[in-house]
Motif scaffolding. Structure first.
Motif, PDB file in Angstrom:
ATOM      1  N   GLY A 271       6.083   7.866   8.222  1.00 23.34           N
ATOM      2  CA  GLY A 271       5.414   7.561   6.965  1.00 23.34           C
ATOM      3  C   GLY A 271       4.053   6.928   7.167  1.00 23.34           C
ATOM      4  N   ALA A 272       3.371   6.673   6.028  1.00 25.11           N
ATOM      5  CA  ALA A 272       2.054   6.038   6.061  1.00 25.11           C
ATOM      6  C   ALA A 272       2.213   4.540   6.329  1.00 25.11           C
ATOM      7  CB  ALA A 272       1.335   6.273   4.741  1.00 25.11           C
ATOM      8  N   PRO A 273       1.277   3.935   7.063  1.00 21.62           N
ATOM      9  CA  PRO A 273       1.373   2.499   7.377  1.00 21.62           C
ATOM     10  C   PRO A 273       1.298   1.610   6.137  1.00 21.62           C
ATOM     11  CG  PRO A 273      -0.201   3.602   8.825  1.00 21.62           C
ATOM     12  CD  PRO A 273       0.144   4.571   7.747  1.00 21.62           C
ATOM     13  N   LEU A 274       0.517   2.024   5.130  1.00 20.92           N
ATOM     14  CA  LEU A 274       0.310   1.198   3.946  1.00 20.92           C
ATOM     15  C   LEU A 274       0.747   1.941   2.695  1.00 20.92           C
ATOM     16  CD1 LEU A 274      -3.263  -0.203   4.745  1.00 20.92           C
ATOM     17  CD2 LEU A 274      -1.059  -1.294   5.206  1.00 20.92           C
ATOM     18  N   ARG A 275       0.999   1.184   1.642  1.00 17.08           N
ATOM     19  CA  ARG A 275       1.338   1.752   0.342  1.00 17.08           C
ATOM     20  C   ARG A 275       0.105   1.708  -0.563  1.00 17.08           C
ATOM     21  NH1 ARG A 275       6.107   2.507  -2.388  1.00 17.08           N
ATOM     22  NH2 ARG A 275       7.229   1.405  -0.715  1.00 17.08           N
ATOM     23  N   TYR A 276      -0.196   2.820  -1.200  1.00 13.18           N
ATOM     24  CA  TYR A 276      -1.351   2.854  -2.104  1.00 13.18           C
ATOM     25  C   TYR A 276      -1.089   1.923  -3.286  1.00 13.18           C
ATOM     26  CZ  TYR A 276      -4.970   4.644  -5.231  1.00 13.18           C
ATOM     27  OH  TYR A 276      -6.051   4.761  -6.073  1.00 13.18           O
ATOM     28  N   PRO A 277      -2.022   1.011  -3.607  1.00 13.85           N
ATOM     29  CA  PRO A 277      -1.814   0.071  -4.718  1.00 13.85           C
ATOM     30  C   PRO A 277      -1.690   0.802  -6.054  1.00 13.85           C
ATOM     31  CG  PRO A 277      -3.636  -0.627  -3.302  1.00 13.85           C
ATOM     32  CD  PRO A 277      -3.293   0.777  -2.902  1.00 13.85           C
ATOM     33  N   ALA A 278      -0.529   0.733  -6.674  1.00 14.63           N
ATOM     34  CA  ALA A 278      -0.283   1.464  -7.921  1.00 14.63           C
ATOM     35  C   ALA A 278      -1.230   1.016  -9.030  1.00 14.63           C
ATOM     36  CB  ALA A 278       1.167   1.265  -8.356  1.00 14.63           C
ATOM     37  N   ARG A 279      -1.631  -0.254  -9.010  1.00 15.72           N
ATOM     38  CA  ARG A 279      -2.485  -0.756 -10.081  1.00 15.72           C
ATOM     39  C   ARG A 279      -3.875  -0.134 -10.068  1.00 15.72           C
ATOM     40  NH1 ARG A 279      -2.201  -4.629  -6.178  1.00 15.72           N
ATOM     41  NH2 ARG A 279      -4.172  -5.363  -5.270  1.00 15.72           N
ATOM     42  N   LEU A 280      -4.266   0.421  -8.924  1.00 15.56           N
ATOM     43  CA  LEU A 280      -5.579   1.072  -8.858  1.00 15.56           C
ATOM     44  C   LEU A 280      -5.580   2.404  -9.603  1.00 15.56           C
ATOM     45  CD1 LEU A 280      -6.736   0.487  -5.169  1.00 15.56           C
ATOM     46  CD2 LEU A 280      -7.470  -0.714  -7.237  1.00 15.56           C
ATOM     47  N   GLY A 281      -4.429   3.057  -9.662  1.00 15.86           N
ATOM     48  CA  GLY A 281      -4.342   4.330 -10.356  1.00 15.86           C
ATOM     49  C   GLY A 281      -5.398   5.315  -9.880  1.00 15.86           C
ATOM     50  N   ALA A 282      -6.055   5.957 -10.836  1.00 13.29           N
ATOM     51  CA  ALA A 282      -7.104   6.935 -10.524  1.00 13.29           C
ATOM     52  C   ALA A 282      -8.501   6.342 -10.654  1.00 13.29           C
ATOM     53  CB  ALA A 282      -6.964   8.152 -11.435  1.00 13.29           C
ATOM     54  N   TRP A 283      -8.596   5.027 -10.749  1.00 12.11           N
ATOM     55  CA  TRP A 283      -9.917   4.416 -10.900  1.00 12.11           C
ATOM     56  C   TRP A 283     -10.830   4.680  -9.700  1.00 12.11           C
ATOM     57  CZ3 TRP A 283     -11.769   3.377 -15.355  1.00 12.11           C
ATOM     58  CH2 TRP A 283     -10.947   2.944 -16.397  1.00 12.11           C
ATOM     59  N   PRO A 284     -10.327   4.688  -8.450  1.00 14.82           N
ATOM     60  CA  PRO A 284     -11.210   5.057  -7.342  1.00 14.82           C
ATOM     61  C   PRO A 284     -11.787   6.461  -7.489  1.00 14.82           C
ATOM     62  CG  PRO A 284      -9.267   3.954  -6.504  1.00 14.82           C
ATOM     63  CD  PRO A 284      -9.015   4.216  -7.959  1.00 14.82           C
ATOM     64  N   ALA A 285     -10.978   7.401  -8.001  1.00  9.76           N
ATOM     65  CA  ALA A 285     -11.480   8.763  -8.226  1.00  9.76           C
ATOM     66  C   ALA A 285     -12.545   8.762  -9.314  1.00  9.76           C
ATOM     67  CB  ALA A 285     -10.336   9.691  -8.623  1.00  9.76           C
TER      68      ALA A 285
END
Length: 466
Positions: free
Chosen positions: A156-170
């Motif tokens: 698996g991936a070392p880190l978990r994507y922060p759910a609170r960020l959602g699609a804001w980075p996109a």
């Protein structure tokens, strides 16, 4: 609020202007006046609404009902990624080592025309092709495969994507590229464009390796999210190493709306809106006054200009969001039991075909004409006089289509896009409201939104260069 939306649409319809092709300035000698085009488009939307209300009585687009057409060999998947990496390498090489002249450098035309305008069209026609060719996805998958083979960090991936960020980075990435294209003074400098491309590549690869390829590309990759949204309008679906046939528009109805996704949809329309607005007489009249305000507080000419255009870009996105918000508030007035947040998310997918309609109408002539330049730029990517493919003598044929024909395509794109949005909104209303008559009443507001967007889009096209 319905009169306000109606007034906005009719106001845009009433503005007389001459049509011009975007990308290459030139007046179209049209057989009928622009205002008649505008009223005709509004009438088509109204007639479509009546037809939907009477003939479309059950939801038709809430399930994809995909049928498998063929299997896609694994080798083709990796080959597509290799091609994507090769093209990206060529963009970097030509940007850094080639002639620092925008029209003679492969990277500038490839990024701003083939990638930014061509890939959206391919996505709607053939599905999510960018996912297969994405260079950062291909490299990240290779790194993850090697990591798994070596047994590092398990599978698996070392880190978990922060759910609170959602699609804001996109959202930030997409608006950032729009800012680069529409605001930044040195947007056409090949080496600058190559450096920014490399920076984006490294961030995307790092994010995918750390948080997982699928999770990162569906949330934080601005281009990946954007092209995937448009691909959901297509009849073809590429997944699980197979290609499927589905009903057009049906895939957009089950879109997972992460935080920031609605804002991203508004940004697709808003950034294109500002591109058209910034080429028109209204902005050209207001821009010097805004720039002088920033100059008066001590900013130099270039920062003042960029800040002025940045403000215009953000206001354009805000305008689109406000129009959509008004439509949602109107829908809620039909049945207050549904909250504003719920309805905002429920109808957000209807903005996607409108966004594509704006993109196609606005950039069609640019893709058709400037896209031909790739023929000779690919043969001489560095602009040093090479003729690698024997096509360096090719020239752009501006007679391949008339200005009037371009205008017809632009109008057709806007009408089809908004009718598609209207169909999606009606289909969703039939799901939300048990009473079909109540569903129809709720869509009066969405009809007003579609008329407003169509009218505004036509006015932007006709006002360019005036």
């Amino acid at each position: 609020m319905l009169p306000a939306l109606g007034a906005f649409g009719v106001g845009a319809l009433a503005v007389p202007a001459s049509a011009s092709a975007h990308g290459i300035v030139g007046k179209a000698d049209l057989p009928i006046p622009v205002w008649l085009f505008s009223w005709t488009a509004a009438i088509v939307l109204v007639v479509s609404f009546v037809a939907l209300s009477t003939l479309w009585t059950r939801p038709q687009l809430q399930g994809q009902r995909a049928r498998r057409l063929a299997r896609v060999p694994r080798v083709l998947e990796w080959l597509a990624g290799l091609i994507g990496v090769a093209l990206f390498t060529l963009v970097l090489y030509s940007g850094f080592a080639g002639a620092q002249v925008p029209n003679a450098n492969f990277s500038v035309t490839f990024v701003y025309v083939v990638f930014w305008v061509g890939v959206p069209l391919l996505s709607v026609l053939f599905g999510d092709v960018f996912r297969a060719f994405s260079p950062w996805r291909a490299v990240a998958r290779l790194i993850c495969a090697l990591r798994t083979r070596l047994g590092a960090h398990g599978a698996g991936a070392p880190l978990r994507y922060p759910a609170r960020l959602g699609a804001w980075p996109a959202f930030v990435g997409l608006v950032g590229f729009a800012w680069l294209e529409l605001v930044y003074v040195n947007r056409d400098d090949p080496s600058t464009l190559a450096a920014l491309s490399l920076g984006y590549f490294l961030v995307m690869v790092a994010g995918m390796v750390l948080c997982g390829v699928q999770e990162w590309e569906s949330r934080a990759d601005g281009f990946g999210v954007y092209f995937n949204l448009l691909s959901r309008l297509a009849a073809l679906d590429w997944r699980e190493r197979a290609v499927y046939l589905r009903r057009p528009l049906s895939a957009i109805t089950d879109l997972e709306l992460a935080p920031g996704m609605v804002a991203l949809m508004c940004a697709i329309i808003g950034t294109t809106t500002f591109d058209g607005l910034s080429n028109g007489g209204v902005w050209r009249s207001a821009e010097p006054h805004l720039q002088s305000v920033f100059a008066d507080i001590g900013l130099a000419a270039t920062p003042a200009l960029e800040l002025t255009y940045s403000l215009g870009l953000l206001l354009s996105i805000g305008l689109i969001a406000a129009i959509y918000r008004l439509g949602v508030l109107g829908v809620r007035s039909v049945n207050p039991s549904h909250g504003v947040g719920e309805l905002t998310r429920a109808f957000a997918h209807t903005l996607v075909p409108i966004g594509f309609a704006y993109v196609l109408a606005h950039y069609f002539s640019l893709l058709l004409w400037q896209g031909q330049a790739i023929g000779y730029l690919a043969s001489d990517p560095l602009g040093d006089g090479s003729n690698l493919l024997g096509t360096s003598s090719y020239e752009i044929d501006y007679q391949v289509i008339s200005y009037a024909a371009i205008w017809y395509v632009q109008v057709a794109a806007l009408i089809v896009g908004h009718v598609s949005g209207l169909a999606l909104a009606h289909d969703r209303a039939l799901v939300i409201y048990r009473d079909a008559r109540e569903a129809v009443r709720s869509q009066y507001w969405m009809l007003a939104v579609m008329v407003a967007f169509t009218s505004f889009g036509l006015w932007l096209l006709s006002a360019v260069g005036t």
